[in-house]
Design a protein around this motif. Structure first.
Motif, PDB file in Angstrom:
ATOM      1  N   GLY A   1      -1.524   0.860  -5.138  1.00  0.00           N
ATOM      2  CA  GLY A   1      -0.402   0.182  -4.503  1.00  0.00           C
ATOM      3  C   GLY A   1       0.864   0.479  -5.289  1.00  0.00           C
ATOM      4  N   ARG A   2       1.991   0.088  -4.719  1.00  0.00           N
ATOM      5  CA  ARG A   2       3.249   0.269  -5.457  1.00  0.00           C
ATOM      6  C   ARG A   2       4.087  -0.997  -5.351  1.00  0.00           C
ATOM      7  NH1 ARG A   2       6.275   4.729  -1.484  1.00  0.00           N
ATOM      8  NH2 ARG A   2       6.258   3.413   0.357  1.00  0.00           N
ATOM      9  N   SER A   3       4.749  -1.312  -6.450  1.00  0.00           N
ATOM     10  CA  SER A   3       5.672  -2.447  -6.472  1.00  0.00           C
ATOM     11  C   SER A   3       7.053  -1.894  -6.793  1.00  0.00           C
ATOM     12  CB  SER A   3       5.234  -3.452  -7.530  1.00  0.00           C
ATOM     13  OG  SER A   3       5.195  -2.830  -8.794  1.00  0.00           O
ATOM     14  N   ASP A   4       8.029  -2.775  -6.896  1.00  0.00           N
ATOM     15  CA  ASP A   4       9.389  -2.305  -7.157  1.00  0.00           C
ATOM     16  C   ASP A   4       9.484  -1.526  -8.462  1.00  0.00           C
ATOM     17  OD1 ASP A   4      10.199  -3.415  -4.821  1.00  0.00           O
ATOM     18  OD2 ASP A   4      10.931  -5.284  -5.728  1.00  0.00           O
ATOM     19  N   ASP A   5       8.545  -1.784  -9.379  1.00  0.00           N
ATOM     20  CA  ASP A   5       8.671  -1.149 -10.692  1.00  0.00           C
ATOM     21  C   ASP A   5       7.530  -0.202 -11.051  1.00  0.00           C
ATOM     22  OD1 ASP A   5       6.796  -3.135 -10.844  1.00  0.00           O
ATOM     23  OD2 ASP A   5       7.301  -3.745 -12.875  1.00  0.00           O
ATOM     24  N   GLY A   6       6.596   0.037 -10.144  1.00  0.00           N
ATOM     25  CA  GLY A   6       5.565   0.980 -10.559  1.00  0.00           C
ATOM     26  C   GLY A   6       4.371   1.137  -9.640  1.00  0.00           C
ATOM     27  N   LEU A   7       3.373   1.849 -10.159  1.00  0.00           N
ATOM     28  CA  LEU A   7       2.156   2.199  -9.430  1.00  0.00           C
ATOM     29  C   LEU A   7       1.004   1.333  -9.928  1.00  0.00           C
ATOM     30  CD1 LEU A   7       0.882   4.413  -7.449  1.00  0.00           C
ATOM     31  CD2 LEU A   7       0.191   5.595  -9.548  1.00  0.00           C
ATOM     32  N   TRP A   8       0.220   0.773  -9.000  1.00  0.00           N
ATOM     33  CA  TRP A   8      -0.902  -0.099  -9.341  1.00  0.00           C
ATOM     34  C   TRP A   8      -2.217   0.616  -9.049  1.00  0.00           C
ATOM     35  CZ3 TRP A   8      -0.427  -5.842  -9.875  1.00  0.00           C
ATOM     36  CH2 TRP A   8       0.899  -6.241 -10.034  1.00  0.00           C
ATOM     37  N   VAL A   9      -3.162   0.479  -9.971  1.00  0.00           N
ATOM     38  CA  VAL A   9      -4.496   1.038  -9.761  1.00  0.00           C
ATOM     39  C   VAL A   9      -5.443  -0.146  -9.552  1.00  0.00           C
ATOM     40  CG1 VAL A   9      -6.285   2.569 -10.640  1.00  0.00           C
ATOM     41  CG2 VAL A   9      -3.898   2.894 -11.357  1.00  0.00           C
ATOM     42  N   HIS A  10      -5.891  -0.324  -8.295  1.00  0.00           N
ATOM     43  CA  HIS A  10      -6.758  -1.460  -7.971  1.00  0.00           C
ATOM     44  C   HIS A  10      -8.236  -1.111  -8.097  1.00  0.00           C
ATOM     45  CE1 HIS A  10      -3.205  -3.409  -6.482  1.00  0.00           C
ATOM     46  NE2 HIS A  10      -3.121  -2.716  -5.384  1.00  0.00           N
ATOM     47  N   LEU A  11      -8.587   0.110  -7.659  1.00  0.00           N
ATOM     48  CA  LEU A  11     -10.007   0.508  -7.639  1.00  0.00           C
ATOM     49  C   LEU A  11     -10.172   1.785  -8.448  1.00  0.00           C
ATOM     50  CD1 LEU A  11     -10.990   0.076  -3.862  1.00  0.00           C
ATOM     51  CD2 LEU A  11     -11.591  -1.437  -5.768  1.00  0.00           C
ATOM     52  N   TYR A  12     -11.301   1.869  -9.155  1.00  0.00           N
ATOM     53  CA  TYR A  12     -11.577   3.064  -9.926  1.00  0.00           C
ATOM     54  C   TYR A  12     -12.482   4.007  -9.146  1.00  0.00           C
ATOM     55  CZ  TYR A  12      -9.276   0.700 -13.737  1.00  0.00           C
ATOM     56  OH  TYR A  12      -8.342   0.068 -14.506  1.00  0.00           O
TER      57      TYR A  12
ATOM     58  N   PRO B   1       0.837  -1.207   0.000  1.00  0.00           N
ATOM     59  CA  PRO B   1       0.000   0.000   0.000  1.00  0.00           C
ATOM     60  C   PRO B   1       0.870   1.255   0.000  1.00  0.00           C
ATOM     61  CG  PRO B   1      -0.232  -1.235   2.071  1.00  0.00           C
ATOM     62  CD  PRO B   1       0.753  -1.981   1.239  1.00  0.00           C
ATOM     63  N   LEU B   2       0.313   2.359  -0.439  1.00  0.00           N
ATOM     64  CA  LEU B   2       1.045   3.622  -0.404  1.00  0.00           C
ATOM     65  C   LEU B   2       1.037   4.161   1.026  1.00  0.00           C
ATOM     66  CD1 LEU B   2      -0.430   5.279  -3.625  1.00  0.00           C
ATOM     67  CD2 LEU B   2       1.714   4.021  -3.385  1.00  0.00           C
ATOM     68  N   PRO B   3       2.019   4.996   1.367  1.00  0.00           N
ATOM     69  CA  PRO B   3       2.048   5.553   2.731  1.00  0.00           C
ATOM     70  C   PRO B   3       0.785   6.372   3.026  1.00  0.00           C
ATOM     71  CG  PRO B   3       4.085   6.045   1.533  1.00  0.00           C
ATOM     72  CD  PRO B   3       3.133   5.466   0.538  1.00  0.00           C
ATOM     73  N   ALA B   4       0.444   6.472   4.301  1.00  0.00           N
ATOM     74  CA  ALA B   4      -0.715   7.272   4.712  1.00  0.00           C
ATOM     75  C   ALA B   4      -0.585   8.673   4.132  1.00  0.00           C
ATOM     76  CB  ALA B   4      -0.796   7.332   6.234  1.00  0.00           C
ATOM     77  N   GLY B   5      -1.695   9.220   3.697  1.00  0.00           N
ATOM     78  CA  GLY B   5      -1.694  10.580   3.179  1.00  0.00           C
ATOM     79  C   GLY B   5      -1.407  10.674   1.684  1.00  0.00           C
ATOM     80  N   SER B   6      -1.185   9.533   1.010  1.00  0.00           N
ATOM     81  CA  SER B   6      -0.830   9.570  -0.416  1.00  0.00           C
ATOM     82  C   SER B   6      -2.039   9.714  -1.335  1.00  0.00           C
ATOM     83  CB  SER B   6      -0.103   8.282  -0.822  1.00  0.00           C
ATOM     84  OG  SER B   6       1.035   8.070  -0.034  1.00  0.00           O
ATOM     85  N   VAL B   7      -3.208   9.265  -0.874  1.00  0.00           N
ATOM     86  CA  VAL B   7      -4.373   9.184  -1.763  1.00  0.00           C
ATOM     87  C   VAL B   7      -5.558   9.925  -1.149  1.00  0.00           C
ATOM     88  CG1 VAL B   7      -5.979   7.635  -2.962  1.00  0.00           C
ATOM     89  CG2 VAL B   7      -3.631   6.883  -2.513  1.00  0.00           C
ATOM     90  N   GLN B   8      -6.273  10.631  -1.991  1.00  0.00           N
ATOM     91  CA  GLN B   8      -7.546  11.224  -1.558  1.00  0.00           C
ATOM     92  C   GLN B   8      -8.580  11.021  -2.641  1.00  0.00           C
ATOM     93  OE1 GLN B   8      -6.289  15.212  -0.639  1.00  0.00           O
ATOM     94  NE2 GLN B   8      -6.806  14.921   1.522  1.00  0.00           N
ATOM     95  N   TRP B   9      -9.788  10.644  -2.236  1.00  0.00           N
ATOM     96  CA  TRP B   9     -10.897  10.657  -3.191  1.00  0.00           C
ATOM     97  C   TRP B   9     -11.198  12.113  -3.523  1.00  0.00           C
ATOM     98  CZ3 TRP B   9     -11.197   6.048  -4.920  1.00  0.00           C
ATOM     99  CH2 TRP B   9     -11.226   4.906  -4.119  1.00  0.00           C
ATOM    100  N   THR B  10     -11.508  12.391  -4.771  1.00  0.00           N
ATOM    101  CA  THR B  10     -11.820  13.773  -5.142  1.00  0.00           C
ATOM    102  C   THR B  10     -13.294  13.953  -5.492  1.00  0.00           C
ATOM    103  OG1 THR B  10     -11.024  13.204  -7.351  1.00  0.00           O
ATOM    104  CG2 THR B  10      -9.511  14.412  -5.892  1.00  0.00           C
ATOM    105  N   ASP B  11     -13.817  13.092  -6.344  1.00  0.00           N
ATOM    106  CA  ASP B  11     -15.250  13.150  -6.631  1.00  0.00           C
ATOM    107  C   ASP B  11     -15.716  11.803  -7.168  1.00  0.00           C
ATOM    108  OD1 ASP B  11     -14.118  13.165  -9.109  1.00  0.00           O
ATOM    109  OD2 ASP B  11     -14.872  15.121  -9.695  1.00  0.00           O
ATOM    110  N   GLY B  12     -17.022  11.673  -7.281  1.00  0.00           N
ATOM    111  CA  GLY B  12     -17.561  10.415  -7.791  1.00  0.00           C
ATOM    112  C   GLY B  12     -18.015   9.484  -6.683  1.00  0.00           C
ATOM    113  N   PHE B  13     -18.181   8.221  -7.023  1.00  0.00           N
ATOM    114  CA  PHE B  13     -18.857   7.254  -6.165  1.00  0.00           C
ATOM    115  C   PHE B  13     -18.209   7.112  -4.786  1.00  0.00           C
ATOM    116  CE2 PHE B  13     -19.981   3.006  -4.678  1.00  0.00           C
ATOM    117  CZ  PHE B  13     -21.328   2.945  -4.960  1.00  0.00           C
ATOM    118  N   TRP B  14     -16.926   6.788  -4.752  1.00  0.00           N
ATOM    119  CA  TRP B  14     -16.304   6.540  -3.444  1.00  0.00           C
ATOM    120  C   TRP B  14     -16.093   7.844  -2.676  1.00  0.00           C
ATOM    121  CZ3 TRP B  14     -17.469   2.208  -1.708  1.00  0.00           C
ATOM    122  CH2 TRP B  14     -17.401   1.032  -2.459  1.00  0.00           C
TER     123      TRP B  14
END
Ligand SMILES: [Zn+2]
Length: 648
Positions: free
Chosen positions: A428-439, A12-25
């Motif tokens: 999420g993040r792996s050794d080689d990049g950024l993962w988008v799990h949820l839209y 997972p990304l560190p706390a504070g890295s992601v914020q919902w901006t608009d839309g469903f979630w």
């Protein structure tokens, strides 16, 4: 501090890295922040509720009184604190910080000098570790997790110190593996909580103790009296709490579904730290049994209110046999469904395999969200796939309508902490990049392990619309973007900024590697045509029927949407039904409904005083259909409902 999640493919990304901006979630998060949590606080302050915050003040000697509510009331209060901490982390809303300070101060004063903290035991003469139904480990596990989230969100260690004292105490009791406590464990949030605490503090004894709890279960031969109790129907021995068979040898999903999913989620956390392959292969074996034979189309688990396990043990709130998935009598506790999502999130992060993301998403949009009403103030405990007419009796914990307080309050704060922290599940993040799990409309700022840096904005009206834009605002270094294509998508395209279609599928995630520049955009298009879904032919309760899905959402028919006088059980779905999606801002808080023409197959027999009679030709007529997302059911008063509809 040693590096945590050493064996995880995605972290997972560190706390504070992601914020919902608009839309469903983002809307769900705002509802949780502005309405659900203040309303929940009023419920926790109600002495007649099953979860009562005031127990801590009584145990601390700050006010007179006795313990009120269930044995697991403390744990439900800790989940509430966890939800507040997630919201504070994302919003910085000061009054939440003050509220947490006030609650935590009382919790700290309620703790015994040796670190023990369970108000239901402290305010009674029951004694510690006498009966697992007292939920001592459940309560302490939720305390540990809440403390870690609070510490990350605020930087304050007041609750973390309480948690460390509690965990140090647990270590003295359980690390020696006392045989008399080998079967002691119910709803084991303590395993996840200890791994959380290990990750937060780096203290290896907490990880060691989490492993002890995984290994102890099923490790001792049953004392004869316990075996006898199982046959007599004592509710929490044997398969009921997954201790007939040691976890590493288990081949199927049995027993209490919250206990099971919490055990498996905790064991997956242990795997992420130890790389224990035998444990992981057991978990994957159990997962296949759940996902291929014992899970509902909504991602819900645990159909049995009460019954027998496939091995003959008395169980309740539990998994049933393969393909035994009844609809009207499904128990499907909201907490079990959330446990299933939490377990799948952990397996996803451990392995990077998209099949786990698919189950996680299936639960979140359907059987997790169904646990709360659209106003954010009323809840349900069971999540059946059908509701019969009034004359059909409700079973344990079912209710005609959603409630504000209840005789068991574990589910509401579980929904709240899940929605409040869901932004942490999305990437999420792996050794080689950024993962988008949820839209969902969101903004991410994160460093990547390979030295890259990225600010990304996601724009989408998912799950109502299948278009997702991922726009790079800032980027440094070359890295991969892992874009998830859900298994339900009948078609999908992913195009990078240069217009080229990218088709490098990797276990359901499309990997787009670039030297990213500000302004680069990746566009994902997912099919959003309504689709009919059928179940495995051995699922008796879905035979000859279909469920309707659109995107990740399961739909259902509620009797309030039928023309006057049309009974729900007479409504059939033509195989070639044409369903039109219509989004209504003012419909059920803004949902897309599906409209079309169904068939009413009308039985013309006279049934008074009869149960069976000779077959007759039915009358058929067309009937207007209007299907709503399953999660939005039971928001318009008592009504019949069905997810599965018979095919015409
Ligand atoms: Zn619950």
């Amino acid at each position: 501090m040693s590096e945590s999640r050493r064996f995880s493919r995605v972290r997972p990304l560190p706390a504070g890295s992601v914020q919902w901006t608009d839309g469903f979630w983002a809307d769900c998060f705002d509802l949780c922040h502005e309405t659900a949590l203040p309303s929940m606080r009023r419920a926790l302050d109600d002495p007649d509720n099953a979860a009562v915050l005031a127990n801590f003040a009584v145990a601390a000697g700050l006010r007179d009184g006795t313990h009120r509510g269930t044995f697991w009331s403390d744990g439900d209060c800790h989940k509430y604190v966890q939800a507040l901490a997630h919201v504070f982390e994302a919003t910085g809303d000061e009054p939440l910080d003050e509220e947490m300070d006030e609650i935590i101060s009382t919790i700290a004063q309620a703790q015994e000098p040796d670190g023990y903290l369970n108000t239901q035991i402290q305010l009674s003469d029951k004694g510690r570790w006498q009966n697992k139904i007292h939920h001592e480990l459940y309560n302490l596990g939720h305390l540990l997790t809440a403390a870690c989230v609070h510490h990350r969100a605020t930087g304050k260690d007041a609750l973390l110190r309480v948690a460390r004292r509690a965990a140090d105490y647990l270590y003295t009791v359980f690390a020696p593996r006392p045989p008399e406590l080998a079967h002691f464990g119910f709803n084991p949030s303590n395993i996840m909580g200890l791994v959380d605490l290990y990750r937060e503090t780096g203290e290896p004894r907490y990880l060691e103790l989490a492993g002890v709890f995984v290994d102890m279960r099923g490790s001792q031969p049953w004392p004869r009296d316990l075996a006898g109790l199982a046959a007599l129907g004592d509710p929490i021995v044997g398969d009921q709490c997954q201790d007939r068979v040691p976890l590493r040898d288990e081949t199927q999903a049995v027993g209490h579904a919250v206990t099971a999913t919490y055990l498996w989620a905790g064991a997956t956390d242990v795997c992420a730290e130890t790389g224990d392959e035998a444990l992981l292969s057991a978990l994957q074996r159990i997962w296949e049994n759940v996902a291929e034979r014992r899970m509902y189309v909504t991602g819900a688990v645990g159909p049995q209110h009460r019954g027998l396990s496939p091995r003959g043990d008395q169980v309740h709130e539990a998994f049933a046999a393969d393909w035994e998935l009844p609809n009207r009598t499904a128990y499907n506790e909201t907490c079990a469904n959330i446990g299933n999502a939490m377990w799948n999130r952990r397996l996803l992060e451990l392995t990077g395999e998209a099949r786990y993301a698919d189950v996680m998403e299936r639960v979140l949009y359907n059987s997790m969200l169904s646990g709360m009403d659209l106003a954010g103030t009323r809840f349900c405990y069971t999540n059946p796939l059908a509701r019969g007419p009034k004359e059909v009796a409700l079973l344990s914990h079912d209710s005609e309508t959603r409630w504000f307080t209840w005789s068991c309050y574990c589910c509401p704060p579980n929904v709240a902490r899940t929605i409040a922290g869901l932004h942490e599940w999305a990437y999420g993040r792996s050794d080689d990049g950024l993962w988008v799990h949820l839209y969902g409309g969101s903004r991410v700022e994160a460093t990547l392990p390979n030295g890259g840096w990225v600010v990304l904005v996601q724009e989408t009206d998912y799950p109502w619309d299948g278009a997702v834009s991922l726009r790079i605002v800032e980027a440094q270094g070359e890295f991969a973007l892992y874009v998830r294509i859900p298994a339900w998508a009948e078609w999908a395209t992913v195009t990078a900024g240069d217009g080229a279609e990218v088709a490098d599928h990797e276990t359901g995630y499309v990997r787009v590697q670039r030297q990213w520049q500000a302004g680069d955009e990746v566009l994902v298009m997912l099919s959003m045509e309504p689709r009919l879904v059928r179940a495995h032919p051995l699922v008796e309760h879905a035979r000859g029927q279909a469920a309707v899905m659109r995107g990740p959402l399961v739909y259902c028919l509620e009797s309030v949407d039928l023309p006057e006088g049309v009974p729900l059980h007479e409504v059939h779905l033509p195989r070639d039904v044409q369903l039109t999606a219509r989004h209504g801002r003012d419909v059920l808080g803004g949902v897309t409904v599906l409209e079309g023409e169904g068939l009413r197959i009308r039985d013309c027999g006279e049934w008074e005083g009869k149960l069976y009679q000779a077959l007759r030709e039915p009358e058929t007529e067309k009937v207007a259909l209007r299907l709503i997302p399953y999660y939005a059911w039971a928001n318009r008063g008592p009504a019949e409902m069905s997810v599965w509809l018979p095919l015409a």
